[in-house]
Design a protein around this motif. Structure first.
Motif, PDB file in Angstrom:
ATOM      1  N   LYS A 110      13.348 -16.411   1.500  1.00 19.58           N
ATOM      2  CA  LYS A 110      13.825 -17.433   2.439  1.00 19.58           C
ATOM      3  C   LYS A 110      13.849 -18.794   1.736  1.00 19.58           C
TER       4      LYS A 110
ATOM      5  N   GLU B  13      -1.869  -3.710   7.359  1.00 14.18           N
ATOM      6  CA  GLU B  13      -2.787  -2.932   8.204  1.00 14.18           C
ATOM      7  C   GLU B  13      -3.841  -2.212   7.364  1.00 14.18           C
ATOM      8  N   VAL B  14      -3.552  -2.012   6.090  1.00 11.75           N
ATOM      9  CA  VAL B  14      -4.527  -1.384   5.193  1.00 11.75           C
ATOM     10  C   VAL B  14      -5.458  -2.491   4.671  1.00 11.75           C
TER      11      VAL B  14
ATOM     12  N   TYR C 126       9.490 -11.880   1.880  1.00  8.90           N
ATOM     13  CA  TYR C 126      10.395 -12.449   2.888  1.00  8.90           C
ATOM     14  C   TYR C 126      10.354 -13.985   2.817  1.00  8.90           C
TER      15      TYR C 126
ATOM     16  N   GLN D 174       5.773  -9.662   3.651  1.00 10.92           N
ATOM     17  CA  GLN D 174       5.866 -10.965   4.322  1.00 10.92           C
ATOM     18  C   GLN D 174       6.036 -12.040   3.249  1.00 10.92           C
TER      19      GLN D 174
ATOM     20  N   ALA E 169       0.830  -1.217   0.000  1.00 11.90           N
ATOM     21  CA  ALA E 169       0.000   0.000   0.000  1.00 11.90           C
ATOM     22  C   ALA E 169       0.857   1.256   0.000  1.00 11.90           C
TER      23      ALA E 169
ATOM     24  N   GLY F 164      10.590  -2.660   2.643  1.00 14.02           N
ATOM     25  CA  GLY F 164       9.600  -3.105   3.622  1.00 14.02           C
ATOM     26  C   GLY F 164      10.092  -4.310   4.381  1.00 14.02           C
ATOM     27  N   PRO F 165       9.217  -4.852   5.229  1.00 15.52           N
ATOM     28  CA  PRO F 165       7.875  -4.400   5.543  1.00 15.52           C
ATOM     29  C   PRO F 165       7.873  -3.294   6.591  1.00 15.52           C
ATOM     30  N   CYS F 166       6.831  -2.457   6.564  1.00 19.56           N
ATOM     31  CA  CYS F 166       6.713  -1.387   7.545  1.00 19.56           C
ATOM     32  C   CYS F 166       6.186  -1.970   8.847  1.00 19.56           C
ATOM     33  N   GLY F 167       5.951  -1.089   9.800  1.00 18.06           N
ATOM     34  CA  GLY F 167       5.478  -1.541  11.110  1.00 18.06           C
ATOM     35  C   GLY F 167       4.022  -1.974  11.107  1.00 18.06           C
ATOM     36  N   GLY F 168       3.381  -1.909   9.957  1.00 18.54           N
ATOM     37  CA  GLY F 168       1.971  -2.283   9.894  1.00 18.54           C
ATOM     38  C   GLY F 168       1.741  -3.686   9.379  1.00 18.54           C
ATOM     39  N   SER F 169       2.814  -4.487   9.370  1.00 19.78           N
ATOM     40  CA  SER F 169       2.675  -5.882   8.942  1.00 19.78           C
ATOM     41  C   SER F 169       2.495  -6.751  10.175  1.00 19.78           C
ATOM     42  N   SER F 170       1.351  -7.408  10.256  1.00 17.15           N
ATOM     43  CA  SER F 170       1.073  -8.201  11.446  1.00 17.15           C
ATOM     44  C   SER F 170       0.536  -9.571  11.048  1.00 17.15           C
ATOM     45  N   GLU F 171       1.243 -10.596  11.436  1.00 16.63           N
ATOM     46  CA  GLU F 171       0.861 -11.982  11.125  1.00 16.63           C
ATOM     47  C   GLU F 171       0.558 -12.159   9.638  1.00 16.63           C
ATOM     48  N   GLY F 172       1.386 -11.524   8.822  1.00 14.26           N
ATOM     49  CA  GLY F 172       1.253 -11.701   7.380  1.00 14.26           C
ATOM     50  C   GLY F 172       0.204 -10.838   6.716  1.00 14.26           C
TER      51      GLY F 172
END
Lengths: 223, 312
Positions: free
Chosen positions: A188, A170-171, A184, A181, A153, A159-167
């Motif tokens: 990997k 936040e938008v 990443y 994610q 977004a 990235g990822p920014c601080g708005g990445s949570s459990e994949g």
């Protein structure tokens, strides 16, 4: 392909309210594949418009045609016979279509019956997602084959920014996977996580729409 | 970390003197009510070393951070001007960095910014010509090499002490420290973290930062936001992505009479400050007392951080 979505019927009715006879023109390209602007949708839209206008006591006549493609002048030509008897055209191709129709008929009003949404593809039956923003200089090779310009977004390249949570991003109220994610995880898998440590610098946006209208010329094909 | 100053701000000097720094935060208002802003900022004077002024935080329109930073300077407070890449392209960003430096602003916090869908203008177009990492690199290059992104020579280099944010609580967890390292490589000299509530996870983050040698290269400030109420704690836990408020704090706030909840929140914040300061690699505290600026003196005092050091 180009993903399109029908405009609300009320919006189309408003656009053509002053006309009694319109051409509804579909396209057999991308918008047929995404069930938004093909032969079937032309028939449905024409019928919905007629019914709505009849109910409003202001009958409408529709002429239907679905072009092979609307992004080639030669495939617009078959509309000539219909357009000469009509007051306006509603094109339900992607927004390239109505502009080609406009170019061919300088004195006929042309309206878009679709919203052109994205360059993307189906991810499941009835679901289409965006994959490309046509930035004109593809960099997905640096990101495990995934596009952060389109799918992040904030268009982060670091990235990822601080708005990445459990994949999840936040938008989008939980509906959008965090592409970073996925990048990443992908790097990997490929044993290339070190690529995530590189500081990515400025993107050249001059190949994107920021550089002005883009024209692609292939000299060997020009006549 | 050399003894030479890149910007010579009070914040930079305090860090380089080896003392723990304290920064506060003061959000500009959603209008041009200067007096209200000055009133909030007045509580920070003498109690913190520098004050962050946010740049349209949560994508809500407020008066601009450069104007707010200038007002703080006039009040005798040192600003940390925040700048987000959401609303400006490289032309405007660089222009603003030069202008800010010309006004005497010496600390700059480079951020990407919250997405506009969270703000009061969700129909706005975003820019994102750059991200926070690139902005750090841009300002560092302007300052140290006298060059703009284009390579154009800068006539008068902006002397900025450069900061960035880090969120130790987002995902992928194992990447958060590496990303902070990218910001440090790009130019960040100090880091202010997202509000910390999960002390265990933060401790692990700091251990990784120490192991990677990042705390030798950069001053890390622990972000603390006092919990004003049970409602705020629940909101932070449920709705702020990556913010992980442990139930133990919520239980503590619920366990005291209503009139004592705020005091308990302050007590928790003070404990957190002391716990963070005891961690290896923590160079200071970033106290984000959101719309609670008047409680900053009390918190800083209770944490044993007064008086603030004087530097030349």
């Amino acid at each position: 392909m180009v993903i399109g979505e029908s405009k609300p019927l009320a919006e189309i009715l408003e656009m053509i309210k002053d006309f009694k006879k319109v051409v509804v023109a579909g396209c057999k390209g991308c918008v047929t594949v995404c069930n938004a602007g093909g032969e079937k949708e032309v028939a449905i839209l024409a019928s919905e418009l007629r019914i709505a206008r009849k109910a409003a006591g202001n009958e409408l006549e529709t002429l239907e045609y679905t072009c092979e493609r609307q992004c080639d002048p030669e495939y617009i030509e078959p509309l000539d016979d219909l357009v000469k008897d009509a007051e306006a055209v509603v094109s339900i191709a992607c927004s390239v279509g109505p502009q080609y129709v406009t170019a061919r008929y300088p004195f006929v009003p042309v309206f878009p019956g679709l919203n052109t949404i994205s360059i993307g593809g189906a991810t499941e039956h009835g679901v289409w997602k965006e994959f490309c923003q046509a930035c004109g200089s593809c960099i997905i090779g640096e990101f495990g084959g995934l596009c952060p310009i389109t799918r992040c977004a904030k268009q982060l390249l670091n990235g990822p920014c601080g708005g990445s949570s459990e994949g999840i991003c936040e938008v989008g109220k939980g509906s959008i996977p965090c592409i970073w994610q996925l990048i990443y995880d992908r790097l990997k898998n490929l044993g290339q996580l070190h690529k995530m440590q590189e500081v990515k610098l400025y993107k050249n946006w001059s190949t994107s729409r920021d550089g002005g209208l883009r024209t692609t010329i292939r000299e060997e094909l020009k006549q | 970390m050399t003894a030479e100053y890149t910007a010579g701000s009070r914040l930079e000097k305090i860090f380089k003197s080896g003392q723990k720094a304290v920064t506060g935060e003061c959000g500009p208002p959603r209008g041009c009510d200067v007096e209200h802003f000055k009133h909030k900022a007045s509580f920070l004077k003498g109690n913190v070393d520098a004050v962050n002024v946010t740049d349209n935080q949560t994508a809500v329109v407020r008066f601009c951070s450069m104007a707010a930073a200038k007002i703080l300077l006039e009040m005798g407070l040192e600003p940390v001007m925040q700048m987000v890449t959401r609303d400006m392209n490289r032309i405007a960003l660089q222009s603003n960095v030069l202008g800010a430096s010309a006004l005497g602003i010496k600390n700059l916090l480079c951020l990407t910014g919250d997405h506009q869908s969270f703000g009061d203008h969700p129909q706005a177009k975003n820019v994102h010509d750059m991200d926070s990492v690139m902005l750090l690199h841009t300002v560092k290059t302007m300052r140290d090499e006298g060059k703009m992104v284009s390579g154009t020579e800068v006539q008068g280099r902006p002397k900025m002490f450069l900061g960035a944010a880090a969120n130790p609580f987002a995902d992928p967890a194992e990447f958060r420290v590496i990303r902070m390292g990218k910001k440090i490589n790009a130019g960040a000299q100090f880091i202010q973290t997202q509000c910390i509530y999960n002390m265990e996870r933060f401790r692990k983050f700091m251990e990784m930062a120490n192991d990677m040698g990042l705390t030798e290269k950069c001053y890390i400030m622990a972000g603390i936001t006092p919990l004003k109420s049970v409602g705020m704690a629940n909101y932070m836990k449920k709705f702020v992505p990556g913010l992980d408020v442990p139930d133990s704090y919520i239980t503590r706030l619920k366990g005291v009479p209503k009139e004592n909840v705020a005091a308990e929140g302050i007590k928790i914040a003070v404990e957190q400050i002391q716990e963070c300061l005891a961690m290896k690699g923590i160079s200071g505290i970033h106290l984000m007392a959101i719309e609670w600026e008047d409680h900053v003196p009390e918190i800083v005092k209770a944490a044993g951080l007064l008086p603030r050091p004087k530097v030349d």
